[in-house]
Design an enzyme around this catalytic site. Structure first.
Site, mmCIF file in Angstrom:
data_model
loop_
_atom_site.group_PDB
_atom_site.id
_atom_site.type_symbol
_atom_site.label_atom_id
_atom_site.label_comp_id
_atom_site.label_asym_id
_atom_site.label_seq_id
_atom_site.Cartn_x
_atom_site.Cartn_y
_atom_site.Cartn_z
ATOM 1 N N GLU A 94 3.280 -1.666 3.282
ATOM 2 C CA GLU A 94 1.831 -2.312 4.148
ATOM 3 C C GLU A 94 2.125 -3.953 4.348
ATOM 4 O O GLU A 94 2.815 -4.719 3.778
ATOM 5 C CB GLU A 94 0.956 -2.585 1.741
ATOM 6 C CG GLU A 94 0.305 -0.590 1.251
ATOM 7 C CD GLU A 94 -0.456 -1.354 0.406
ATOM 8 O OE1 GLU A 94 -0.718 0.115 -0.010
ATOM 9 O OE2 GLU A 94 -0.226 -1.523 0.082
ATOM 10 N N CYS A 107 0.799 -11.141 6.220
ATOM 11 C CA CYS A 107 1.966 -11.235 5.113
ATOM 12 C C CYS A 107 2.591 -9.617 5.276
ATOM 13 O O CYS A 107 1.687 -8.443 5.204
ATOM 14 C CB CYS A 107 0.934 -11.105 3.365
ATOM 15 S SG CYS A 107 2.138 -10.475 2.343
ATOM 16 N N CYS A 114 10.356 -1.473 -4.538
ATOM 17 C CA CYS A 114 11.107 -2.955 -4.770
ATOM 18 C C CYS A 114 12.952 -2.762 -5.841
ATOM 19 O O CYS A 114 11.805 -1.718 -6.370
ATOM 20 C CB CYS A 114 10.754 -3.941 -5.122
ATOM 21 S SG CYS A 114 10.831 -5.553 -5.158
ATOM 22 N N CYS A 118 9.640 -7.440 -12.051
ATOM 23 C CA CYS A 118 9.474 -8.231 -12.095
ATOM 24 C C CYS A 118 7.751 -7.457 -13.067
ATOM 25 O O CYS A 118 7.581 -6.551 -12.468
ATOM 26 C CB CYS A 118 8.808 -8.812 -11.377
ATOM 27 S SG CYS A 118 9.937 -10.145 -10.119
ATOM 28 N N CYS A 121 4.208 -6.870 -11.968
ATOM 29 C CA CYS A 121 4.049 -6.702 -10.269
ATOM 30 C C CYS A 121 3.686 -5.538 -9.986
ATOM 31 O O CYS A 121 4.853 -4.973 -10.901
ATOM 32 C CB CYS A 121 5.174 -7.460 -9.160
ATOM 33 S SG CYS A 121 4.603 -7.116 -7.240
ATOM 34 N N CYS A 339 -1.572 -10.569 -3.572
ATOM 35 C CA CYS A 339 -0.273 -10.849 -3.731
ATOM 36 C C CYS A 339 0.726 -9.803 -5.491
ATOM 37 O O CYS A 339 -0.777 -9.864 -6.240
ATOM 38 C CB CYS A 339 -0.142 -11.903 -4.849
ATOM 39 S SG CYS A 339 0.189 -13.184 -4.034
HETATM 40 N N1 SAH Z 1 9.708 -10.186 -3.570
HETATM 41 C C1 SAH Z 1 9.338 -11.269 -3.323
HETATM 42 C C2 SAH Z 1 7.841 -11.290 -2.837
HETATM 43 C C3 SAH Z 1 7.071 -10.396 -2.987
HETATM 44 S S1 SAH Z 1 6.178 -11.255 -4.648
HETATM 45 C C4 SAH Z 1 8.769 -12.892 -3.941
HETATM 46 O O1 SAH Z 1 8.993 -12.182 -5.374
HETATM 47 O O2 SAH Z 1 8.673 -13.400 -3.902
HETATM 48 C C5 SAH Z 1 5.027 -11.763 -3.465
HETATM 49 C C6 SAH Z 1 3.923 -13.318 -3.960
HETATM 50 O O3 SAH Z 1 3.320 -12.566 -5.056
HETATM 51 C C7 SAH Z 1 4.839 -13.539 -5.621
HETATM 52 O O4 SAH Z 1 5.768 -15.381 -6.057
HETATM 53 C C8 SAH Z 1 4.662 -13.083 -6.784
HETATM 54 O O5 SAH Z 1 5.640 -13.690 -7.666
HETATM 55 C C9 SAH Z 1 3.586 -12.948 -6.362
HETATM 56 N N2 SAH Z 1 2.250 -12.310 -7.747
HETATM 57 C C10 SAH Z 1 3.253 -10.229 -7.627
HETATM 58 N N3 SAH Z 1 2.902 -9.873 -8.786
HETATM 59 C C11 SAH Z 1 1.696 -10.708 -8.850
HETATM 60 C C12 SAH Z 1 0.361 -10.258 -9.586
HETATM 61 N N4 SAH Z 1 0.016 -9.412 -10.125
HETATM 62 N N5 SAH Z 1 -0.599 -11.388 -8.787
HETATM 63 C C13 SAH Z 1 -0.244 -12.526 -8.859
HETATM 64 N N6 SAH Z 1 0.624 -12.578 -7.925
HETATM 65 C C14 SAH Z 1 1.581 -12.000 -8.427
#
Ligand code: SAH
Length: 346
Positions: A94, A107, A114, A118, A121, A339
């Site tokens: 996406e 974006c 992945c 985390c 996420c 995000c």
């Molecule tokens: N792997 C990379 C890029 C993808 S995530 C990274 O971790 O930076 C992009 C951003 O979204 C990151 O800052 C991540 O911490 C944030 N993110 C992930 N899940 C989220 C959520 N449920 N709500 C808000 N931000 C989130």
């Protein structure tokens, strides 16, 4: 058996030149084809109108152009657009167009799924299927650039590697995509308009600092206390905050660019003064600014956005130390485009 055709965009300009010379054609033909492939983003050989029909037929016989296809497009009430992007092997990623008054931001994703875990996420729920090629990353940018022009009458201004996947675990292809995006033979965009977002892998940050391209770096921090960070981002157990800070200082030394820390404040996890002070202290060690981002719920409520007073508390504690803080509101939540919400649910 039919020989599988090679994806012509895996070839360098020199390799395409060699091909033309090998069939007794002129080397400059390669330059014309290369321009069609990258600068003009041709989706098939028939678009290459300054190439003779017979040469186009030959190219079709030998090569394919594995262009991505936007399978489905969703538009949010706030203008955000989410693309479900189909790759040549049927897999999907996406990407998101985020419009503001002054910007059109793309974006984009760097991996299918992945491999990191985390806990907050949605992409982490999909296991990593494969890395994207440089052209698949590039094509996402082109698709959003075209949508920006079509729906908003405006050019693309910024690119963020904040979609699915961890860009530093697909290092070579991500760097190659940035090289193509910034090259005059590609989109000719300034690296200053590109931000790569990572969980923070010190070894790869050091390596990236030594590259000749000077784009922006964002690090998903979420806590400046090892114990808390390891709980929500298991990658922190492999390399801790100290090692991360050292690599970021090296990055700053080499690029002279401040790091952006992305930080979500969650109820009962990091919404107390101890965590805010730890963040302020960490920012004192690394040339940085902070984006406090809104949490986008992905599940049953293990993580919840902290109360507004807690965000104020963070702003005050960081502000007192002279640290720049931005509070970011989510975009595209109603279509799961915000995000951490990208999970191929279309
Ligand atoms: N792997 C990379 C890029 C993808 S995530 C990274 O971790 O930076 C992009 C951003 O979204 C990151 O800052 C991540 O911490 C944030 N993110 C992930 N899940 C989220 C959520 N449920 N709500 C808000 N931000 C989130």
């Amino acid at each position: 058996m039919v020989e599988a055709k090679r994806d012509i965009r895996q070839l360098s300009l020199e390799e395409i030149q060699e091909f033309f010379v090998s069939i007794g054609d002129k080397a400059f033909r390669a330059k014309q084809v290369y321009e069609w492939l990258w600068k003009k983003s041709a989706k098939d050989f028939d678009q290459m109108t300054n190439i003779s029909l017979s040469t186009r037929e030959l190219l079709k016989e030998k090569f394919s152009i594995n262009h991505i296809k936007v399978d489905e497009m969703q538009r949010s009430s706030d203008g955000t657009i989410k693309n479900a992007v189909r790759l040549h092997d049927g897999m999907t990623v996406e990407s998101v167009l985020i419009p503001t008054e002054t910007r059109i931001t793309a974006c984009i994703s760097s991996q299918v799924g992945c491999s990191l875990d985390c806990h907050f996420c949605a992409t982490a729920r999909l296991k990593r299927m494969r890395n994207l090629n440089p052209d698949e990353i590039y094509d996402q940018v082109v698709a959003i650039k075209e949508e920006g022009e079509l729906y908003f009458g405006r050019s693309l201004t910024n690119i963020v590697y904040m979609g699915m996947g961890e860009p530093l675990l697909n290092y070579q292809n991500v760097m190659e995509s940035i090289r193509k995006i910034t090259s005059p033979e590609g989109l000719g965009m300034s690296p200053k308009r590109i931000t790569l977002s990572t969980v923070g892998i010190p070894k790869m940050i050091m390596r990236m600092a030594d590259e000749d391209m000077k784009f922006n770096l964002a690090v998903s921090l979420h806590s400046a206390i090892d114990e808390t960070r390891s709980k929500v981002m298991p990658i922190n157990e492999k390399s801790d905050l100290n090692e991360l800070a050292e690599s970021l200082n090296y990055w700053y030394q080499k690029t002279n660019r401040k790091i952006t820390f992305e930080y979500v404040v969650w109820k009962g996890i990091n919404d107390d003064e101890r965590h805010a002070h730890a963040l302020a202290k960490y920012c004192g060690r690394v040339a940085s600014k902070v984006n406090l981002i809104e949490y986008n719920p992905i599940d049953d409520g293990m993580f919840q956005q902290a109360d507004p007073e807690k965000i104020d508390m963070y702003e005050r504690i960081l502000g007192d130390k002279g640290i720049i803080v931005n509070v970011r509101r989510s975009r595209g939540k109603d279509i799961d485009a915000a995000c951490g919400q990208l999970a191929n649910k279309l």
